[in-house]
Design a protein around this motif. Structure first.
Motif, PDB file in Angstrom:
ATOM      1  N   THR A  54       8.441  18.508  18.170  1.00 29.90           N
ATOM      2  CA  THR A  54       8.593  19.517  17.122  1.00 29.90           C
ATOM      3  C   THR A  54       7.357  20.396  17.038  1.00 29.90           C
ATOM      4  N   ASP A  55       6.181  19.791  17.151  1.00 30.75           N
ATOM      5  CA  ASP A  55       4.934  20.565  17.164  1.00 30.75           C
ATOM      6  C   ASP A  55       4.943  21.586  18.302  1.00 30.75           C
ATOM      7  N   ARG A  56       5.336  21.148  19.479  1.00 28.08           N
ATOM      8  CA  ARG A  56       5.320  22.034  20.651  1.00 28.08           C
ATOM      9  C   ARG A  56       6.287  23.200  20.473  1.00 28.08           C
ATOM     10  N   VAL A  57       7.491  22.906  19.987  1.00 29.66           N
ATOM     11  CA  VAL A  57       8.485  23.968  19.781  1.00 29.66           C
ATOM     12  C   VAL A  57       8.017  24.927  18.695  1.00 29.66           C
ATOM     13  N   CYS A  58       7.479  24.392  17.622  1.00 25.74           N
ATOM     14  CA  CYS A  58       7.013  25.232  16.530  1.00 25.74           C
ATOM     15  C   CYS A  58       5.901  26.165  17.009  1.00 25.74           C
ATOM     16  N   ALA A  59       4.956  25.642  17.768  1.00 26.08           N
ATOM     17  CA  ALA A  59       3.868  26.474  18.292  1.00 26.08           C
ATOM     18  C   ALA A  59       4.413  27.580  19.188  1.00 26.08           C
ATOM     19  N   GLU A  60       5.399  27.264  20.003  1.00 27.30           N
ATOM     20  CA  GLU A  60       5.981  28.271  20.905  1.00 27.30           C
ATOM     21  C   GLU A  60       6.725  29.358  20.138  1.00 27.30           C
ATOM     22  N   VAL A  61       7.521  28.958  19.160  1.00 25.18           N
ATOM     23  CA  VAL A  61       8.283  29.935  18.376  1.00 25.18           C
ATOM     24  C   VAL A  61       7.317  30.824  17.584  1.00 25.18           C
ATOM     25  N   CYS A  62       6.311  30.220  16.979  1.00 26.36           N
ATOM     26  CA  CYS A  62       5.323  31.000  16.228  1.00 26.36           C
ATOM     27  C   CYS A  62       4.572  31.958  17.149  1.00 26.36           C
ATOM     28  N   SER A  63       4.240  31.504  18.334  1.00 23.13           N
ATOM     29  CA  SER A  63       3.541  32.349  19.296  1.00 23.13           C
ATOM     30  C   SER A  63       4.401  33.546  19.701  1.00 23.13           C
ATOM     31  N   THR A  64       5.660  33.286  19.963  1.00 22.07           N
ATOM     32  CA  THR A  64       6.576  34.355  20.339  1.00 22.07           C
ATOM     33  C   THR A  64       6.702  35.380  19.220  1.00 22.07           C
ATOM     34  N   LEU A  65       6.905  34.902  18.002  1.00 27.80           N
ATOM     35  CA  LEU A  65       7.036  35.815  16.873  1.00 27.80           C
ATOM     36  C   LEU A  65       5.753  36.622  16.683  1.00 27.80           C
ATOM     37  N   SER A  66       4.615  35.978  16.806  1.00 33.58           N
ATOM     38  CA  SER A  66       3.341  36.671  16.653  1.00 33.58           C
ATOM     39  C   SER A  66       3.201  37.799  17.674  1.00 33.58           C
ATOM     40  N   GLN A  67       3.576  37.524  18.894  1.00 37.73           N
ATOM     41  CA  GLN A  67       3.486  38.545  19.940  1.00 37.73           C
ATOM     42  C   GLN A  67       4.441  39.701  19.675  1.00 37.73           C
ATOM     43  N   VAL A  68       5.640  39.406  19.214  1.00 36.96           N
ATOM     44  CA  VAL A  68       6.611  40.466  18.914  1.00 36.96           C
ATOM     45  C   VAL A  68       6.135  41.301  17.717  1.00 36.96           C
TER      46      VAL A  68
END
Length: 106
Positions: free
Chosen positions: A39-53
């Motif tokens: 869950t930590d890994r997925v959350c970090a990835e989703v947050c990273s993607t949103l931040s970049q967008v």
């Protein structure tokens, strides 16, 4: 800038999730921490993607923000089940990020 507060919360959440996942690997009973790590890994990835967008001028992000909020809430729920400080700190960062998503959508 409308995005700056959310981008800041996303960065904080990414850092806590990555730290938590790594710290979970050091716990005595790693098998008990598998869902937390995932869950930590997925959350970090989703947050990273949103931040970049959000760093672009792209406007159609509301669905991604909603999904990020959902993932952050899931991560907060998972991490809050564990007594480790890194999990509790991560849960708090995820809750704050979910709140920042909510504010962004308001």
């Amino acid at each position: 800038m409308r995005n700056s507060e959310l981008i800041s919360a996303l960065g904080n959440c990414i850092n806590h999730c990555n730290y938590c996942a790594d710290a979970c690997l050091e716990e005595e009973n790693v098998k008990m921490m598998v869902n937390c790590i995932r869950t930590d890994r997925v959350c970090a990835e989703v947050c990273s993607t949103l931040s970049q967008v959000l760093a672009t001028k792209f406007e159609d992000v509301d669905d991604l923000v909603r999904y990020c909020q959902k993932v952050c809430n899931s991560c907060a729920d998972e991490c809050s089940q564990h007594d480790h400080k890194h999990c509790q700190d991560c849960a708090e960062a995820c809750r704050k990020c979910a709140e920042a998503c909510e504010s962004y959508l308001a």
